[in-house]
Design an enzyme around this catalytic site. Structure first.
Site, PDB file in Angstrom:
ATOM      1  N   HIS A 168      17.686  15.064  14.931  1.00  0.00           N
ATOM      2  CA  HIS A 168      19.148  14.879  14.865  1.00  0.00           C
ATOM      3  C   HIS A 168      19.691  15.505  13.574  1.00  0.00           C
ATOM      4  O   HIS A 168      20.736  16.154  13.572  1.00  0.00           O
ATOM      5  CB  HIS A 168      19.500  13.387  14.858  1.00  0.00           C
ATOM      6  CG  HIS A 168      19.407  12.702  16.185  1.00  0.00           C
ATOM      7  ND1 HIS A 168      20.021  13.181  17.316  1.00  0.00           N
ATOM      8  CD2 HIS A 168      18.797  11.546  16.558  1.00  0.00           C
ATOM      9  CE1 HIS A 168      19.785  12.341  18.329  1.00  0.00           C
ATOM     10  NE2 HIS A 168      19.039  11.354  17.898  1.00  0.00           N
ATOM     11  N   HIS A 182      11.897  12.421  15.500  1.00  0.00           N
ATOM     12  CA  HIS A 182      13.063  12.347  16.373  1.00  0.00           C
ATOM     13  C   HIS A 182      14.357  12.338  15.546  1.00  0.00           C
ATOM     14  O   HIS A 182      15.259  13.154  15.761  1.00  0.00           O
ATOM     15  CB  HIS A 182      12.959  11.065  17.223  1.00  0.00           C
ATOM     16  CG  HIS A 182      14.147  10.781  18.079  1.00  0.00           C
ATOM     17  ND1 HIS A 182      14.116  10.900  19.448  1.00  0.00           N
ATOM     18  CD2 HIS A 182      15.406  10.386  17.787  1.00  0.00           C
ATOM     19  CE1 HIS A 182      15.301  10.594  19.951  1.00  0.00           C
ATOM     20  NE2 HIS A 182      16.102  10.277  18.955  1.00  0.00           N
ATOM     21  N   GLU A 183      14.431  11.428  14.602  1.00  0.00           N
ATOM     22  CA  GLU A 183      15.647  11.324  13.787  1.00  0.00           C
ATOM     23  C   GLU A 183      15.852  12.583  12.958  1.00  0.00           C
ATOM     24  O   GLU A 183      16.988  13.016  12.728  1.00  0.00           O
ATOM     25  CB  GLU A 183      15.587  10.094  12.878  1.00  0.00           C
ATOM     26  CG  GLU A 183      15.518   8.766  13.614  1.00  0.00           C
ATOM     27  CD  GLU A 183      16.614   8.591  14.653  1.00  0.00           C
ATOM     28  OE1 GLU A 183      17.709   9.153  14.482  1.00  0.00           O
ATOM     29  OE2 GLU A 183      16.365   7.905  15.662  1.00  0.00           O
ATOM     30  N   HIS A 241      19.852  19.196  13.836  1.00  0.00           N
ATOM     31  CA  HIS A 241      20.976  19.562  14.706  1.00  0.00           C
ATOM     32  C   HIS A 241      22.273  19.607  13.881  1.00  0.00           C
ATOM     33  O   HIS A 241      23.104  20.501  14.049  1.00  0.00           O
ATOM     34  CB  HIS A 241      21.075  18.523  15.828  1.00  0.00           C
ATOM     35  CG  HIS A 241      21.970  18.897  16.970  1.00  0.00           C
ATOM     36  ND1 HIS A 241      22.296  18.013  17.973  1.00  0.00           N
ATOM     37  CD2 HIS A 241      22.626  20.040  17.272  1.00  0.00           C
ATOM     38  CE1 HIS A 241      23.098  18.614  18.847  1.00  0.00           C
ATOM     39  NE2 HIS A 241      23.321  19.849  18.435  1.00  0.00           N
TER      40      HIS A 241
END
Ligand SMILES: [Zn+2]
Length: 710
Positions: free
Chosen positions: A497, A493-494, A500
């Site tokens: 980020h 998940h991190e 992104h």
């Protein structure tokens, strides 16, 4: 979904206000432009905690001068001399906030809490000074209203709109008296946020539970070792210490066979910020809610929630609430079914008790074993932190042609931190990725990403510097660190980020990377959790820590079959927090007693009594240690509706690794930052608006409903 972007408190950072040129002698060295490879890297050796206050003063003095030059410009306002000039400003202040943010979130020991408290209201005051600068705003407004705006590129038009809107939303159009009151409110709120976060940290570090060996029954050796070492560090020989953090409490609650010890650990953990005395957060919450309501009224909004959501993808609290309500009923029904099964299990084993909140994780783990023959501690034996990191790199290479290699010539702020260079398939530099994986004193709990530097190119090519942070417990004597399936998902998940940020391909830093709306930003991160569970990643990187053998296909098969197991629990512990957050910020004028509000509202909503909110109000850092996720915790669910729908787009294609879908995803979502309206960006990728039924399918609520109806 347990994670948050690192909250960068200062408005000036969000607005990208920055500064650079020559400055009087005597300014702290930490404000110096970054030098060295890759367009410069953070110079941790120049950072002295004792200089933070002086550095802040010097940075805002410098920033004031630059903003004055923009505001006093005698030329007619245009995009270049106003908006682009603002984008160029604030270098020193941004560097200050990068260093300060690292210290307040990961090195918050010694004098740091005191300095943080002293600076918080000053930082808020400076943010207001900028947005209340009438001359500066007049120029922004002139550019925004000028007919020439139509000739700007779409990105420039959006940037102009964003500056204008952010200034207005921050009170630029208020009269002098209102502006003064607004600034008072913001400064007081900043102090309250800092105290709130520090109180939670205090209880996390001091509220630990000390246990005897008997209470450790059921726990694997590595967790026992860590608990023993933690006790030894406090000179508690022969004892075991369970820290009052999520990464320590959750595994204990899942695995300890000692029911009384589970209750003890559970009560300490859900009691953070709610223990009475000087570190209790309840009074702070009451005041925060009152001040937020007053601020919203002052700015012309019905409530804090209405003010917060205006710029989000959801736009109104009503739309956010509607999505939460749609999921509430199937979520609660799933819990009721699971609880009934768990109680049967307890009864069958001769346990003469009714399932309580501190039993939920433990019994549901047993139920998982009984139903799916799936033992998550067995799975953990294959989840080595180092290997999974390699797995994430492999995913990034396969999906986006990004390649990671470790550097040894870039300085770090702590010996646990490692730095990687990221290159594209042509061998060109893309950015840097810092990784800070381990728990330590002064580091806040949870996991998060933050950007040290945003990608931009309007004023020369600037590449991204991002970091991922977590709280894993270091292995004994360098032994491999085994993590849970949930933590592995958080890792991906991190990293989502981070990708992104790294894949950003825009011109202006304010529109770069993760600078998108809150209910959208969790979607690029959440979707990357999905790749962990692919056979390709598991076969290559889920390797047994002793034998090195890949995870057996049969075990992967069981993981797949149990994919939506316990989804009721996950949904409801989250929704409890998200709904209370929204209701607190819709409740209007106070005073509100948070404990009572939480209790009564959850009862009215029909919250399953076996589940406690994931973040109870007195420890809800997302909502009360900053404005960041206030009236915004719903964002994870909103984003998950996008995630589920986009994952189906991969499945409709050639599956998880479909190159064309990945390319379209990168082009329309990951690289555009905030240059495109987020609802439009989604449409550009999917060809339509989001289908929220995908979320129901992902969580197994559609089939469950059908079965229940039969
Ligand atoms: Zn996140």
């Amino acid at each position: 979904m347990r994670t948050a972007l690192f909250p960068r408190a200062a408005l000036c950072v969000a607005l990208g206000l920055a500064l650079s040129p020559a400055f009087a002698a005597g300014k702290p060295a930490m404000l110096d432009k970054w030098t060295g490879p890759f367009g410069g890297v953070p110079a941790w050796d120049k950072v002295k905690v004792s200089e933070f206050e002086a550095a802040f003063q010097a940075a805002i003095t410098e920033n004031r001068a630059e903003l004055k030059a923009i505001a006093d410009n005698t030329a007619a306002p245009d995009f270049d001399n106003t908006i682009a000039a603002l984008e160029k400003a604030g270098g020193a202040l941004n560097r200050f906030y990068t260093y300060f943010g690292i210290h307040s979130s990961t090195l918050n020991v010694g004098d740091m809490p005191k300095i943080e408290s002293a600076l918080a209201p000053k930082q808020a005051a400076y943010g207001d000074e900028v947005t209340q600068n009438a001359k500066l705003f007049a120029r922004i407004e002139a550019v925004y209203n000028a007919p020439e705006k139509a000739k700007l590129t779409p990105e420039q038009q959006r940037l102009t709109w964003l500056y204008y809107t952010n200034f207005v939303r921050s009170g630029a159009k208020l009269d002098a008296k209102q502006k003064a009151r607004l600034s008072e409110l913001n400064q007081r709120l900043a102090s309250l946020y800092t105290s709130f976060g520090q109180n939670v940290l205090f209880d996390e570090q001091n509220g630990y539970t000390v246990l005897d060996e008997a209470s450790m029954k059921g726990l694997p050796a590595d967790i026992k070792d860590a608990a023993q070492r933690a006790a030894e560090a406090k000179k508690l020989k022969g004892k075991y210490l369970i820290a009052n953090t999520r990464s320590a409490a959750d595994p204990f609650l899942t695995l300890s066979e000692d029911r009384a010890a589970r209750e003890k650990v559970w009560r300490a953990f859900i009691g953070r910020g709610d223990m009475g005395g000087e570190h209790d957060n309840n009074k702070l919450i009451t005041e925060i809610l009152e001040l937020r309501y007053e601020r919203a009224q002052l700015l012309g909004y019905k409530s804090h929630a209405h003010w917060r959501l205006e710029q989000e993808m959801a736009q109104t609290p009503e739309r956010a609430v509607a999505l939460m309500e749609a999921v509430w009923k199937p979520g609660a029904a799933a819990v009721a079914r699971d609880v009934a099964e768990m109680q049967k299990l307890i009864d069958a084993e001769g346990g003469k008790y009714k399932l309580a909140a501190w039993d939920y994780r433990y019994i549901s783990e047993k139920l998982r074993k009984a139903k799916y023959d799936l033992d998550m501690t067995e799975v953990s034996n294959y989840l080595q932190l180092d290997r999974l990191r390699e797995g994430m790199f492999w995913m990034a290479a396969k999906l986006y042609d990004l390649h990671f290699s470790q550097l040894s010539n870039v300085a770090v702020y702590h010996p646990d931190v490692t730095v990687y260079e990221v290159k594209n398939g042509k061998g060109q530099h893309v950015g840097l990725w810092y990784f800070d994986p381990y728990a330590r004193d002064g580091k806040r709990s949870g996991a998060w990403m933050n950007a040290y530097r945003n990608q931009e190119r309007f004023n020369g090519e600037i590449t991204t510097i991002v970091s991922n942070n977590a709280n894993f417990v270091k292995g004994k004597d360098g032994a491999p660190v085994l993590i849970s399936w949930d933590d592995a998902e958080t890792l991906f998940h991190e990293f989502g980020h981070a990708l992104h940020g790294l894949l950003s391909d825009v011109n202006y830093p304010t529109l770069s990377g993760t600078s998108v709306s809150r209910d959208f930003v969790e979607f690029p991160s959440q979707i990357h959790e999905h790749w962990l569970a692919t056979p390709e990643v598991l076969n290559k990187f889920a390797l047994h820590y002793q034998t090195g053998k890949p995870i057996p296909a049969a075990l992967v098969d069981k993981i797949e079959k149990a994919a939506t197991f316990n989804e009721g629990f996950r949904t409801m512990e989250y929704l409890g927090s998200a709904v209370i957050d929204m209701k607190l910020h819709l409740a209007g004028a106070g005073p509100i007693d948070p404990d009572k509000f939480e209790r009564e509202e959850l009862k009215k909503l029909g919250m399953p009594e076996e589940i406690v909110m994931r973040h109870r109000t007195p420890q809800f850092n997302h909502v009360f240690s900053g404005d960041g996720y206030s009236a915004g915790y719903y964002a994870y669910l909103w984003a998950d509706s996008l995630t589920a729908d986009v994952w189906e787009a991969f499945e409709e294609g050639k599956g998880a690794w479909d190159e064309n879908v990945a390319l379209r995803f990168r082009k329309n979502i990951l690289s555009v930052g905030n240059t495109v309206d987020q609802a439009q960006a989604f449409r550009n990728f999917r060809g339509r608006d989001v289908d929220t039924q995908a979320l129901m399918r992902k969580r197994g609520f559609v089939e469950a409903e059908k079965t229940a109806g039969q």
